[in-house]
Design an enzyme around this catalytic site. Structure first.
Site, PDB file in Angstrom:
ATOM      1  N   ASP A   8      46.349  35.527  38.223  1.00 20.17           N
ATOM      2  CA  ASP A   8      45.254  35.497  37.250  1.00 20.17           C
ATOM      3  C   ASP A   8      45.153  36.909  36.681  1.00 20.17           C
ATOM      4  OD1 ASP A   8      42.988  34.778  35.764  1.00 20.17           O
ATOM      5  OD2 ASP A   8      41.651  35.394  37.388  1.00 20.17           O
ATOM      6  N   GLU A  69      48.204  32.292  34.432  1.00 21.51           N
ATOM      7  CA  GLU A  69      47.271  31.739  33.454  1.00 21.51           C
ATOM      8  C   GLU A  69      47.666  32.185  32.050  1.00 21.51           C
ATOM      9  OE1 GLU A  69      42.818  30.894  34.058  1.00 21.51           O
ATOM     10  OE2 GLU A  69      42.906  32.883  33.149  1.00 21.51           O
ATOM     11  N   ASP A 141      38.576  36.374  41.358  1.00 16.15           N
ATOM     12  CA  ASP A 141      39.915  36.523  40.774  1.00 16.15           C
ATOM     13  C   ASP A 141      40.991  35.981  41.717  1.00 16.15           C
ATOM     14  OD1 ASP A 141      39.211  37.996  38.253  1.00 16.15           O
ATOM     15  OD2 ASP A 141      38.422  39.418  39.714  1.00 16.15           O
TER      16      ASP A 141
END
Length: 173
Positions: A8, A69, A141
């Protein structure tokens, strides 16, 4: 077993999560962390740290595949640009090690892990903890990175079962 690294990316913090998955899509937690980048004197040094720290994690845990992502369009163009640069540093750390990369939109990850594309951070943290049987609350996160890895594991298992590539059944935008 296949080892999947979920990333991420962020310009202040980057979440990292690693799981092992079998052909049926069963998953086991291996590692998760948050790479904190704010202690650097400049943005360029943040990117360097991200590249080096992610590279060290890859060397230590030896993932077979990587899921990251996809960048979404933020309201602030400067933030979106910095996020894109952090994502680029993460991708460079991955591709220089010849790893296969899959990309997932934030809504795809939320749909796969929580069941709805509008899930919030706390829902993702909770479901990742439940799915991987992790005690306590996860840092946001790191939870997102594990959610990305879980999404890839589930998508991978489904495509193998039905024998149709992911690109064939993804909704066109």
């Amino acid at each position: 077993m296949t080892r999947i690294l979920g990333v991420d990316p962020g310009s202040q913090r980057t979440g990292v999560g690693i799981i092992d998955t079998d052909a049926a899509g069963r998953t086991v937690h291996v590692f998760h962390a948050t790479v904190k980048l704010l202690d650097n004197d400049s943005f360029m040094l943040r990117l360097k740290q991200l590249f080096e720290d992610l590279g060290a994690i890859i060397e230590t845990y030896r993932p077979d595949e990587v899921a990251i992502e996809r960048v979404f369009m933020a309201k602030n163009p400067d933030s979106a640009l910095k996020l894109g640069q952090a994502r680029g540093a993460a991708l460079c750390a991955v591709v220089t090690r010849n790893l296969v990369v899959a990309e997932y939109a934030p809504k795809e990850v939320k749909q796969a892990v929580v069941g709805g594309g509008a899930a919030d951070k706390t829902q993702i943290q909770h479901m990742v903890g439940v799915l991987l049987q992790l005690p306590g609350k996860l840092q946001a996160d790191a939870a997102d990175a594990l959610a990305i890895a879980l999404t890839h594991a589930h998508t991978r298992a489904t495509t193998q079962r039905i024998g149709i590539p992911r690109t064939a059944w993804r909704r066109r935008r």
